[in-house]
Design a protein around this motif. Structure first.
Motif: not given
Length: 228
Positions: A113, A130, A132, A148-151
């Motif tokens: 991440e 991921k 951020q 994937r996007q986590t923010n």
């Protein structure tokens, strides 16, 4: 050479050392090494400034590290930020933080991440990351790629609207691989056997061989099936 014949390099506090071939290198504090390092184990905690190449079987960084030359390893674990002046080559990299590479990046497995920037080619067997922050590479060539996007918090959305470089997205000119599964990605061309384009993606052209899935919120220009 037998590892028992090799010395260790230990830096504590604010100090420096010379390059060389070691069994293990440990830096705790603020450390600077002037020459190239070849070691079985490298562990850094704090702020590390390596003025040349680093080659290690196992490397771990907790804090910030700058490598002016090339970085080579079997396994690398990062909690913090690494800046590499030349290129990276290794088997596995687990990142929780930021990775900035001026040249190419060649890995078998890349996971974690945070954010990354590769000035040249990102070549990997498997990438599962991921974001951020922003992920960037000039070109990406992989067996499988999952982004994937986590923010998703309020502050993250506000900051990404004010400062574009803080937006959690992947940017690359071309992406090519066997299996590609993306969210929040901007690319000129994507080529793959199985391509899944999720929300937040903007792609000018997609070339696929076996299967294509495009999310309704994605912006895609031309889609072409290639091969038999």
């Amino acid at each position: 050479m037998d590892k028992r014949e090799l010395p260790d390099l230990i830096i504590n506090g604010v100090s420096g050392g010379a390059g060389g071939t070691y069994n293990s290198v440990r830096i705790d504090g603020v450390g600077k090494v002037t020459g190239p390092i070849v070691t079985r184990i490298f562990k850094g905690n704090g702020h590390m400034n390596l003025k040349n190449d680093l080659s290690a079987e196992e490397a771990e960084c907790n804090g910030t590290m700058k490598v002016l030359g090339h970085l080579r390893f079997n396994s690398l674990k990062v909690d913090g930020m690494i800046t590499v002046g030349e290129s990276i080559r290794g088997e596995s990299c687990t990142l929780h933080g930021m990775l900035n590479i001026k040249g190419d990046c060649e890995l078998e497995d890349f996971a974690g991440e945070g954010s990354f920037s590769v000035g040249g080619l990102l070549s990997a067997g498997h990438v599962d990351f991921k974001l951020q922050g922003q992920g960037k590479a000039h070109e990406i060539g992989v067996e499988s790629l999952v982004i994937r996007q986590t923010n998703s918090g309020v502050w993250s959305k506000m900051l990404s609207g004010i400062i574009p470089k803080l937006r959690s997205e992947l940017r690359a000119r071309t992406i090519e691989g066997d299996f590609i599964d993306l969210e929040y990605t901007t690319a000129d061309v994507i080529r793959g056997n199985i391509v899944i384009v999720g929300p937040g993606c903007t792609v000018e052209r997609i070339e696929y061989r076996d299967q294509i899935t495009v999310h309704p919120e994605a912006k895609v220009g031309k889609v072409e099936k290639i091969g038999d």
